[in-house]
Design a protein around this motif. Structure first.
Motif, short mmCIF file in Angstrom:
data_model
loop_
_atom_site.label_atom_id
_atom_site.label_comp_id
_atom_site.label_asym_id
_atom_site.label_seq_id
_atom_site.Cartn_x
_atom_site.Cartn_y
_atom_site.Cartn_z
N GLY A 172 0.81 -1.22 0.00
CA GLY A 172 0.00 0.00 0.00
C GLY A 172 0.84 1.26 0.00
N LEU A 173 2.00 1.21 0.63
CA LEU A 173 2.90 2.37 0.64
C LEU A 173 3.67 2.48 -0.68
CD1 LEU A 173 4.36 2.11 4.25
CD2 LEU A 173 2.63 3.72 3.43
N ALA A 174 3.89 1.35 -1.35
CA ALA A 174 4.70 1.35 -2.58
C ALA A 174 3.89 1.73 -3.82
CB ALA A 174 5.33 -0.03 -2.79
N VAL A 175 2.59 1.45 -3.82
CA VAL A 175 1.78 1.65 -5.02
C VAL A 175 1.69 3.14 -5.36
CG1 VAL A 175 -0.45 1.87 -3.83
CG2 VAL A 175 -0.36 0.93 -6.15
N SER A 176 1.64 3.44 -6.65
CA SER A 176 1.44 4.83 -7.08
C SER A 176 0.10 5.33 -6.54
CB SER A 176 1.46 4.89 -8.60
OG SER A 176 1.28 6.21 -9.05
N GLN A 177 0.06 6.61 -6.18
CA GLN A 177 -1.09 7.10 -5.41
C GLN A 177 -2.42 6.97 -6.13
OE1 GLN A 177 -2.04 11.39 -3.76
NE2 GLN A 177 -0.49 10.40 -2.51
N ARG A 178 -2.47 7.37 -7.39
CA ARG A 178 -3.77 7.36 -8.08
C ARG A 178 -4.32 5.95 -8.25
NH1 ARG A 178 -4.45 11.04 -13.30
NH2 ARG A 178 -4.15 12.59 -11.66
N PRO A 179 -3.56 4.99 -8.81
CA PRO A 179 -4.10 3.62 -8.88
C PRO A 179 -4.31 3.00 -7.50
CG PRO A 179 -1.82 3.66 -9.62
CD PRO A 179 -2.27 5.08 -9.50
N GLY A 180 -3.50 3.41 -6.53
CA GLY A 180 -3.68 2.90 -5.17
C GLY A 180 -5.01 3.34 -4.59
N MET A 181 -5.35 4.62 -4.78
CA MET A 181 -6.63 5.11 -4.27
C MET A 181 -7.80 4.45 -5.00
SD MET A 181 -5.91 7.22 -1.82
CE MET A 181 -7.39 8.20 -1.56
N ARG A 182 -7.62 4.19 -6.31
CA ARG A 182 -8.67 3.50 -7.06
C ARG A 182 -8.85 2.08 -6.53
NH1 ARG A 182 -6.86 5.73 -12.03
NH2 ARG A 182 -5.71 3.81 -12.46
N ALA A 183 -7.74 1.38 -6.29
CA ALA A 183 -7.81 0.02 -5.78
C ALA A 183 -8.46 -0.02 -4.40
CB ALA A 183 -6.41 -0.60 -5.72
N ALA A 184 -8.06 0.93 -3.53
CA ALA A 184 -8.65 0.98 -2.18
C ALA A 184 -10.15 1.25 -2.26
CB ALA A 184 -7.96 2.05 -1.35
N HIS A 185 -10.56 2.10 -3.22
CA HIS A 185 -11.99 2.40 -3.38
C HIS A 185 -12.76 1.15 -3.80
CE1 HIS A 185 -15.47 4.97 -4.16
NE2 HIS A 185 -15.62 4.34 -5.31
N VAL A 186 -12.18 0.37 -4.72
CA VAL A 186 -12.83 -0.86 -5.18
C VAL A 186 -12.89 -1.89 -4.05
CG1 VAL A 186 -12.58 -2.83 -6.73
CG2 VAL A 186 -12.21 -0.52 -7.60
N LEU A 187 -11.82 -1.96 -3.26
CA LEU A 187 -11.74 -2.97 -2.20
C LEU A 187 -12.55 -2.60 -0.96
CD1 LEU A 187 -7.91 -3.77 -2.36
CD2 LEU A 187 -9.76 -5.33 -2.98
N GLU A 188 -12.87 -1.32 -0.78
CA GLU A 188 -13.50 -0.86 0.47
C GLU A 188 -14.76 -1.63 0.84
OE1 GLU A 188 -14.52 3.40 2.61
OE2 GLU A 188 -14.84 3.21 0.45
N PRO A 189 -15.73 -1.86 -0.09
CA PRO A 189 -16.92 -2.63 0.31
C PRO A 189 -16.58 -4.05 0.73
CG PRO A 189 -17.29 -1.46 -1.76
CD PRO A 189 -15.84 -1.36 -1.48
#
Length: 380
Positions: A232-249
């Motif tokens: 999570g710290l290594a991922v680029s911010q924009r795709p990381g935020m997208r991935a976190a948004h998808v995973l949140e539910p």
């Protein structure tokens, strides 16, 4: 329309219900069957992957939760409230006090009985629960109070992650650890090449690399959830935020409730057999956190000579301190790690986390509601 499982209040309710179901099942006629499922082996014998169902939840699924937490940490440290030392200083001091005071309370109660190793357990704050309480009863609180609490909880999580990485590694294979770090770097580099015609292919490769990094981290002897943090710290911010948004539910609706259910599968002992570990944690969370956060932050505001507009009213610091005592997720994980060799004491530590967190939750609901009403009247 936003997915209902993105709601912090629903996430908190599901976590609470799952923990309650765990305790009820563990103390019901179905307890033996439930424990058999929890301890059913699903791994590869005689390898680091010889895990049962409960371990796959704690080591595997929970790594996904830590990935989303780390993405949020990265955002806050680079673009959010913690990007400047000035904004981070007061929450950082309060977080340090909110870690030190519960440790002192716990050690005063449990260390004389020889159970001092549980001191990390009451140091964590559950962001999901804290935000859930704010969503339910915190309407009207000033923005600076919300920002302070969010920054405090994030810094608290950093400390908890460090404890997991440093204190609970065992028989570390530095070769495997180095390989895991190399894979995490590859994951970060790939995340910065997303876009264009090969975007989906790169995502598929990233998923394979992330799973490999988790597996190698598990084999290294370092707790596997640390792989989720580093990814999570290594991922680029924009795709990381997208991935976190998808995973949140999925995190709110599956990962955290399953972990809470599994971690809360403990038999309730009679009151006379409760150990100092239970009392140490059950008191350190609501009392130690309140004293540590509110007291340290109040002193820090005076020493730092903050401008009146930047100060937080002492009553609001008390509200933040009560919310800080809601441990749950990370505290449950720390309880399982600290007393891994003694299942009976581990169960008492888990009960201590649940009772202490519920006490803090009840007090926080009253105090935060009181402060929110006061601010709404002031604004009116």
């Amino acid at each position: 329309m936003s997915h209902p499982l993105r709601s912090p209040r629903l996430a908190a309710v599901l976590l609470l219900l799952a923990a309650a179901c765990g305790i009820l099942l563990a103390n019901s006629p179905a307890a033996d069957a439930v424990f058999r499922v929890q301890h059913f082996a699903l791994g590869i014998p005689h390898t680091p992957f010889d895990l049962d169902v409960g371990e796959w939840i704690a080591d595997g699924l929970l790594a996904v939760f830590f990935f989303t937490v780390a993405v949020e940490l990265q955002f806050e440290l680079t673009s959010g409230q913690l990007r400047s030392a000035r904004n981070a200083l007061l929450p950082a001091i309060a977080a340090a006090g909110g870690v030190a005071a519960p440790i002192v309370v716990y050690l005063l109660i449990a260390a004389p009985a020889g159970w001092g190793q549980g001191w990390p357990v009451p140091t964590a704050t559950d962001i999901a629960f804290a935000l859930g309480v704010l969503a339910v009863v915190g309407r009207g609180l000033p923005a600076r109070v919300r920002v302070f609490l969010l920054a405090l909880a994030i810094l608290d999580d950093i400390i908890g992650i460090v404890f997991i990485a440093v204190l609970f590694a065992h028989d570390v294979s530095f070769g495997m650890l180095l390989l895991a770090l190399v894979l995490i770097v590859v994951f970060g580099v790939l995340s910065r090449t997303l876009g264009g015609r090969f975007g989906r292919s790169i995502v598929a490769v990233m998923i394979v690399v992330a799973v490999a990094a988790w597996a190698v981290m598990l084999a290294s002897g370092v707790h596997a959830t640390i792989a989720g943090v580093l990814l999570g710290l290594a991922v680029s911010q924009r795709p990381g935020m997208r991935a976190a948004h998808v995973l949140e539910p999925w995190v709110n609706g599956v990962v955290l409730p399953l972990f809470a259910l599994s971690a809360a599968l403990v038999a309730i002992p009679s009151a006379g057999t409760l150990s100092p570990v239970f009392w140490g944690i059950a008191l350190a969370l609501p009392v130690g956190k309140l004293i540590g956060i509110a007291g340290t932050a109040a002193i820090a505001q005076k020493l730092l000579r903050l401008a009146p507009a930047d100060r937080i009213h002492f009553a609001d610091l008390i509200a933040a301190g009560t919310l800080g005592g809601i441990g749950f997720t990370v505290s449950l994980l720390l309880a399982n790690l600290a007393f891994l060799a003694d299942p009976d004491i581990r169960d008492q530590a888990v009960l201590g986390v649940l009772c202490g967190s519920l006490a803090a939750l009840a007090v926080a609901a009253v105090v935060v509601s009181w402060r929110a009403r006061a601010h709404r009247r002031q604004q009116a």
